[in-house]
Motif scaffolding. Structure first.
Motif, PDB file in Angstrom:
ATOM      1  N   UNK A 148       0.769  -1.190   0.063  1.00 35.73           N
ATOM      2  CA  UNK A 148       0.152   0.024  -0.148  1.00 35.73           C
ATOM      3  C   UNK A 148       0.939   1.152   0.010  1.00 35.73           C
ATOM      4  N   UNK A 149       0.699   2.434  -0.941  1.00 30.34           N
ATOM      5  CA  UNK A 149       1.388   3.603  -0.620  1.00 30.34           C
ATOM      6  C   UNK A 149       1.559   4.081   0.650  1.00 30.34           C
ATOM      7  N   UNK A 150       0.675   3.816   1.440  1.00 28.52           N
ATOM      8  CA  UNK A 150       0.473   4.704   2.762  1.00 28.52           C
ATOM      9  C   UNK A 150       1.666   3.974   3.377  1.00 28.52           C
ATOM     10  N   UNK A 151       2.180   2.857   3.057  1.00 25.74           N
ATOM     11  CA  UNK A 151       3.346   2.290   3.939  1.00 25.74           C
ATOM     12  C   UNK A 151       4.645   2.554   3.128  1.00 25.74           C
ATOM     13  N   UNK A 152       4.742   3.296   2.151  1.00 24.58           N
ATOM     14  CA  UNK A 152       6.002   3.594   1.347  1.00 24.58           C
ATOM     15  C   UNK A 152       6.989   4.288   2.079  1.00 24.58           C
ATOM     16  N   UNK A 153       6.524   5.571   2.560  1.00 22.10           N
ATOM     17  CA  UNK A 153       7.293   6.161   3.743  1.00 22.10           C
ATOM     18  C   UNK A 153       8.028   5.434   4.687  1.00 22.10           C
ATOM     19  N   UNK A 154       7.386   4.912   5.553  1.00 20.00           N
ATOM     20  CA  UNK A 154       7.901   4.230   6.372  1.00 20.00           C
ATOM     21  C   UNK A 154       9.088   2.918   6.062  1.00 20.00           C
ATOM     22  N   UNK A 155       8.688   2.393   4.940  1.00 21.90           N
ATOM     23  CA  UNK A 155       9.621   1.488   4.174  1.00 21.90           C
ATOM     24  C   UNK A 155      11.059   2.251   3.849  1.00 21.90           C
ATOM     25  N   UNK A 156      10.767   3.414   3.267  1.00 21.54           N
ATOM     26  CA  UNK A 156      12.019   4.165   2.889  1.00 21.54           C
ATOM     27  C   UNK A 156      12.824   4.464   3.910  1.00 21.54           C
ATOM     28  N   UNK A 157      12.040   5.054   5.028  1.00 24.30           N
ATOM     29  CA  UNK A 157      12.859   5.503   6.390  1.00 24.30           C
ATOM     30  C   UNK A 157      13.417   4.463   7.135  1.00 24.30           C
ATOM     31  N   UNK A 158      13.049   3.035   6.634  1.00 29.39           N
ATOM     32  CA  UNK A 158      13.639   2.193   7.740  1.00 29.39           C
ATOM     33  C   UNK A 158      15.330   1.717   7.745  1.00 29.39           C
ATOM     34  N   UNK A 161      16.987  -0.560   2.702  1.00 29.37           N
ATOM     35  CA  UNK A 161      17.259  -0.547   1.211  1.00 29.37           C
ATOM     36  C   UNK A 161      18.193   0.509   0.641  1.00 29.37           C
ATOM     37  N   UNK A 162      18.551   0.390  -0.662  1.00 34.35           N
ATOM     38  CA  UNK A 162      19.905   1.062  -0.886  1.00 34.35           C
ATOM     39  C   UNK A 162      19.580   2.528  -1.596  1.00 34.35           C
ATOM     40  N   UNK A 163      18.068   2.397  -2.339  1.00 33.34           N
ATOM     41  CA  UNK A 163      17.903   3.456  -2.904  1.00 33.34           C
ATOM     42  C   UNK A 163      16.899   4.475  -2.360  1.00 33.34           C
ATOM     43  N   UNK A 164      16.859   4.454  -1.000  1.00 37.71           N
ATOM     44  CA  UNK A 164      15.749   5.213  -0.366  1.00 37.71           C
ATOM     45  C   UNK A 164      15.930   6.464  -0.433  1.00 37.71           C
ATOM     46  N   UNK A 165      17.240   7.276  -0.108  1.00 37.16           N
ATOM     47  CA  UNK A 165      17.133   8.843  -0.341  1.00 37.16           C
ATOM     48  C   UNK A 165      16.872   9.105  -1.568  1.00 37.16           C
ATOM     49  N   UNK A 166      17.291   8.522  -2.703  1.00 36.28           N
ATOM     50  CA  UNK A 166      17.078   8.951  -4.007  1.00 36.28           C
ATOM     51  C   UNK A 166      15.448   8.864  -4.014  1.00 36.28           C
ATOM     52  N   UNK A 167      14.779   7.997  -3.641  1.00 33.90           N
ATOM     53  CA  UNK A 167      13.391   7.826  -3.743  1.00 33.90           C
ATOM     54  C   UNK A 167      12.674   9.006  -3.153  1.00 33.90           C
ATOM     55  N   UNK A 168      12.893   9.120  -1.723  1.00 32.67           N
ATOM     56  CA  UNK A 168      12.382  10.326  -0.953  1.00 32.67           C
ATOM     57  C   UNK A 168      12.567  11.573  -1.731  1.00 32.67           C
TER      58      UNK A 168
END
Length: 502
Positions: A148-158, A161-168
């Motif tokens: 769910x898109x609502x879980x995306x930010x928490x996953x990126x901030x966890x 994963x290796x591309x979290x900064x670029x994705x944010x």
């Protein structure tokens, strides 16, 4: 005062060649001191923040040798030579996950590291749909996940994963960008809600689209009446003349194998202004239905309107290759298929592309039916190329199918190529046409008909008609001018027949 940025490159050499390449650069620093620096020479990559049509996020779990365990990553990979980051994003997303986006946004890039030549691009992909199974390369494997898109930010901030900064960063760039109305604008509003939480409100049509998607997920062609009933209830909410309603009704008939019922509905949806990804889908599905009912020329005419930059263009090219094959054009069919395949090959891309472009037409004797329409000293003809630079004219018509009479082929070809109806077709001659032009030679047995058509005869002298299944056009030519200018008019003898008719 010494300039702290006055670094001068004094030498460079390769020190390691493997999956990672390293070169050693020697710099003269401000003040004259020499210093060695190891630089990773890496190609650019792209990561894809991919949302489905129902606004789930597409992720790819795979084993990573650095952490030595599986990580649920943003899809992505290398930008191949000759590719744009957007092209690479669309390709990598489909290869890794089987999803293809309806629209994409390039959110820029950042450096991979202070000692790396790599730029890490990020693309936001929206309105994604599953179009097939993943096609992983050597040593690549994993599991596709939807979250769910609502879980995306928490996953990126966890930190997992290796591309979290670029994705944010990409999400913030996308949220503030000026985008055109359509799928990107709709997704942008949803992304803003993710970044600045507030009441979640469906964009207009979102809830309806999800209900349609749910219906298709459980669709069963063994229960046609139930499927028609359920879709009928949904489309009535939009109105019978709504383009999306027409498209979904057409898709139901297509799914149930009723192509003859689907075709007019697809055409009505396109005429009513269907747009975005569904417009391309309607073109592809209409072309497939036309091909299935034996109208390969009609399918080709529809598919030629799909823009080469459209994310669904590769699928359109696949169906075009099938239609070309059915229309007895095996060489263009193979050329189209190989041209679409070549960019995705792990090696020999340039060779396959070049060989595809140079494929010669198959040598064979071909039976054709062509028509001469003459009016007051003018003849209707199809023009190939510039008449002042090696071009020529051809009587309109085309190939005779197995089991088809020549006169029936004449009627069919005029209908398929020009969208017109003949009121008469009288056999004038049967001629052999043997030709050898640069890049193309052939041998035809041509049935030549004198034809009449109210629609074509009403065509003004200054107007031309595009050939529906090709890239040429038909128009009027004064017979006397063709004779005096010695313009080539094929098959052989056409000008003599035109003069007798005119």
């Amino acid at each position: 005062m010494t300039d702290p940025f006055d670094w001068r490159l004094r030498g460079s050499k390769s020190v390691y060649e493997g999956y990672v390449r390293v070169r050693r650069d020697t710099y003269e620093l401000p003040g004259g001191v020499l210093s060695d620096w190891d630089v990773q020479t890496q190609s650019d990559t792209v990561a894809v923040v991919a949302f489905t049509a129902t606004f789930d996020v597409v992720l790819f779990e795979q084993f990573r040798v650095g952490p030595a365990r599986a990580i649920v990553e943003i899809p992505g990979g290398a930008v191949d030579e000759g590719e744009t980051p957007v092209e690479a994003a669309v390709r990598e997303l489909e290869e890794e996950t089987g999803y293809r986006p309806g629209a994409v946004f390039h959110a820029g890039w950042e450096w991979s590291g202070a000692n790396s030549t790599r730029r890490k691009h990020v693309v936001v992909a929206v309105d994604g749909e599953r179009v097939g199974e993943p096609s992983w390369g050597d040593h690549e494997m994993g599991v596709v996940h939807l979250r769910a898109a609502s879980d995306l930010l928490s996953h990126l901030l966890s930190g997992e994963l290796s591309d979290a900064g670029g994705a944010l960063r990409a999400l913030h760039v996308f949220a503030e960008a000026a985008v055109t109305p359509g799928p990107l604008r709709t997704a942008q509003a949803r992304v803003r809600d993710l970044l600045v939480p507030g009441p979640v409100v469906d964009a207009p049509g979102d809830a309806w689209s999800r209900r349609v998607a749910d219906l298709w997920a459980r669709a069963d062609d063994d229960q046609p009446d139930e499927l028609r009933r359920a879709m009928g209830e949904l489309v009535r909410e939009l109105g019978e003349g709504d383009p999306e309603a027409l498209f979904e009704r057409a898709s139901v008939e297509d799914f149930l194998g009723e192509e003859a019922a689907a075709i007019p509905l697809y055409r009505a949806a396109l005429d009513a202004g269907l747009d975005g990804t569904k417009r391309t889908q309607a073109c592809i599905q209409l072309a497939s239905s036309l091909r299935n009912v034996g109208d390969a020329s009609g399918a080709m005419a529809v598919l030629r309107h799909v823009d080469a930059a459209d994310p669904l263009a590769p699928a359109a090219h696949a169906f075009l290759a099938l239609a070309l094959h059915d229309d007895d054009k095996p060489t263009p069919a193979l050329r189209t298929a190989l041209g679409e395949l070549a960019p995705h090959l792990p090696a020999y891309r340039r060779a396959v592309s070049a060989y595809a472009a140079e494929l010669p037409a198959r040598r064979r004797i071909r039976a054709i039916a062509v028509g001469l329409l003459v009016r007051d000293g003018w003849v209707l003809a199809e023009q190939y190329g510039d008449l002042d630079d090696g071009g020529f004219l051809r009587a309109p018509g085309g190939g005779i199918d197995i089991g088809e009479r020549a006169v029936d082929a004449m009627h069919r070809e005029i209908r398929e190529e020009l969208g017109a109806t003949l009121t008469d077709a009288t056999l004038l001659d049967v001629v052999e046409n043997i030709y050898d032009r640069p890049g193309h030679s052939g041998h035809e047995v041509a049935f030549v008909f004198g034809i009449r058509s109210d629609e074509l005869e009403a065509l003004p002298r200054a107007r031309r008609i595009d050939v529906l299944d090709g890239d040429t056009s038909v128009g009027w030519y004064r017979i006397a001018d063709l004779r005096s200018a010695d313009v080539p008019f094929h098959p052989v003898g056409m000008l003599d027949h035109a003069e007798r008719l005119g």
